[in-house]
Design an enzyme around this catalytic site. Structure first.
Site, PDB file in Angstrom:
ATOM      1  N   CYS A  77       0.804  -1.229   0.000  1.00 46.79           N
ATOM      2  CA  CYS A  77       0.000   0.000   0.000  1.00 46.79           C
ATOM      3  C   CYS A  77       0.834   1.274   0.000  1.00 46.79           C
ATOM      4  O   CYS A  77       0.621   2.162  -0.829  1.00 46.79           O
ATOM      5  CB  CYS A  77      -0.997  -0.021   1.147  1.00 46.79           C
ATOM      6  SG  CYS A  77      -0.300   0.144   2.798  1.00 46.79           S
ATOM      7  N   HIS A 104      -2.849   1.249   6.970  1.00 43.59           N
ATOM      8  CA  HIS A 104      -3.150   1.164   5.542  1.00 43.59           C
ATOM      9  C   HIS A 104      -3.289   2.564   4.973  1.00 43.59           C
ATOM     10  O   HIS A 104      -3.632   3.509   5.674  1.00 43.59           O
ATOM     11  CB  HIS A 104      -4.438   0.373   5.297  1.00 43.59           C
ATOM     12  CG  HIS A 104      -4.680   0.062   3.851  1.00 43.59           C
ATOM     13  ND1 HIS A 104      -3.863  -0.761   3.122  1.00 43.59           N
ATOM     14  CD2 HIS A 104      -5.636   0.493   2.987  1.00 43.59           C
ATOM     15  CE1 HIS A 104      -4.310  -0.853   1.884  1.00 43.59           C
ATOM     16  NE2 HIS A 104      -5.382  -0.090   1.777  1.00 43.59           N
ATOM     17  N   HIS A 120      -5.670   1.885  -4.374  1.00 36.25           N
ATOM     18  CA  HIS A 120      -4.806   1.355  -3.318  1.00 36.25           C
ATOM     19  C   HIS A 120      -4.407  -0.075  -3.642  1.00 36.25           C
ATOM     20  O   HIS A 120      -4.985  -0.724  -4.521  1.00 36.25           O
ATOM     21  CB  HIS A 120      -5.510   1.418  -1.954  1.00 36.25           C
ATOM     22  CG  HIS A 120      -6.631   0.436  -1.776  1.00 36.25           C
ATOM     23  ND1 HIS A 120      -6.879  -0.220  -0.595  1.00 36.25           N
ATOM     24  CD2 HIS A 120      -7.585  -0.020  -2.636  1.00 36.25           C
ATOM     25  CE1 HIS A 120      -7.919  -1.015  -0.717  1.00 36.25           C
ATOM     26  NE2 HIS A 120      -8.372  -0.919  -1.954  1.00 36.25           N
TER      27      HIS A 120
END
Length: 384
Positions: free
Chosen positions: A289, A337, A349
């Site tokens: 990520c 995240h 993402h």
């Protein structure tokens, strides 16, 4: 020359240490998270549609359909743990890079200092040999024995110059020796820090692999029918979370236009759609990520921290209603995240292992906050 050899050995060790650390494959930066579903701490079934109610035909030992929500919650937890461990690994890796560079620099200084020290010792030896050739008499004694006034005056000037030169030589010799001691001590301290980081990375790597392996084993116990149902539950949960987020009217308030750099970052990130997630990867074939977000902004000429937690800590925070394309949305209470806002309530993402870079609703995961990489006062700190 015993000390010279010791210093050269220290330099060699420092260089070897640096090369060893720098040569470790960079296999983990950023934070892996599940695909847009729910928080691992959210009660099972809290965001998903109820089970179809059809009677389970699972084989013995396989969870019935009514238990798939519990399976999904467990998978969320496992991937969340892997994400947290990944950020720990990434942080240690980033520190190791900086420390390795410092060790290499110290090694160069040690080598240069040793060469300078050897030269000073040679000059001091030459002065001692010259005095020996003068029958061991100090310059002052030879002047007293001189009968020529001009020779005496010329000699006196040379004596003063010689004394100054000798004092300067000895002072420089002492400074060089002290510098070498300091460089050697600094190199030893850096090596200890590198070793501590190596252990931290190894522990984090082990935890990441254990959690991912456990998640994969759990999924492998499911029948094809159950895996399909599990995927639908995830989609339903994501859709419900996104609908709830949009229902707050937040999208009506978001009207910011992307900056020039933001447009470049968005272009880069969206061009990676479809590429596999891989923890620790930062392209060009796979990403995690924060590997995706950091590389996207690097391509726009704006280097940012490598991990999602450091992106949250170091970059300027902006209100959700003020975000614009290119801003980064940080998710979950532990900042494990990150996704890039691309407009219209969506983010791009890299979700988690087994998934690919994709577009998802910005509200499908719990939002911690938003950061702006190209804010005027933003500067990447040297996190140590």
């Amino acid at each position: 020359m015993g000390r010279g050899r010791s210093s050269v050995l220290a330099a060699a060790v420092a260089v070897v240490c640096a090369v060893t650390v720098l040569g470790v494959p960079a296999t983990a930066f950023a934070s892996a998270r599940p695909d847009p579903t729910t928080s691992p701490t959210r009660p099972a079934g809290g965001t998903a549609a109820p089970s179809s109610g059809a009677p389970s035909t699972a084989s013995p030992g396989l969870p019935p359909d009514k238990d798939l929500e519990a399976v999904r919650a467990r998978l969320d937890t496992l991937y969340h743990d892997a994400a947290v461990a990944t950020d720990a690994y990434n942080a240690a890796e980033e520190k190791a890079k900086r420390q390795s560079a410092e060790v290499v620099d110290l090694a160069r200084k040690i080598v240069d200092g040793q060469e300078r020290l050897d030269d000073l010792k040679d000059r001091a030896g030459a002065a001692a040999r010259a005095q020996y050739r003068g029958a061991g008499l100090p310059p002052e004694a030879r002047l007293v024995l001189s009968d020529d006034p001009r020779q005496f005056l010329d000699g006196a000037g040379r004596v003063l110059q010689g004394e100054r030169a000798t004092k300067g030589l000895l002072a420089e010799l002492d400074r060089t020796q002290q510098e070498l001691k300091r460089y050697e001590a600094d190199a030893a301290a850096q090596w200890r820090r590198l070793e501590a980081n190596r252990k931290a990375r190894a522990a984090a790597k082990k935890k990441i692999e254990q959690r991912i392996d456990e998640a994969e084993k759990l999924q492998s116990t499911l029948e094809e029918r159950q895996r399909e149902r599990l995927a639908r539950l995830e989609q339903e949960a994501a859709a419900k979370a996104q609908t709830a987020w949009l229902g707050t009217g937040v999208l009506k308030e978001i009207s910011g236009q992307a900056s020039v750099q933001g447009k470049k970052a968005v272009k880069y990130a969206t061009e990676q759609i479809g590429k596999p997630y891989e923890w620790g990867a930062e392209g060009p074939r796979t990403y995690d990520c924060s590997g995706l977000t950091s590389q996207a902004w690097a391509s726009a000429g704006r280097p940012i921290p490598r991990t999602s937690q450091e992106q949250w800590r170091q970059l300027e925070h902006v209100a959700v209603k003020d975000m614009r394309p290119g801003d980064l949305i940080i998710y979950f209470g532990d900042a494990s995240h990150v996704g890039m806002y691309i407009g219209d309530g969506a983010v791009v993402h890299a979700p988690r292992p087994g998934r690919t870079v994709t577009v998802a609703g910005a509200g499908t995961m719990p939002i911690l906050g938003v950061v702006r990489p190209d804010a005027r006062r933003t500067a990447v700190a040297d996190a140590r």
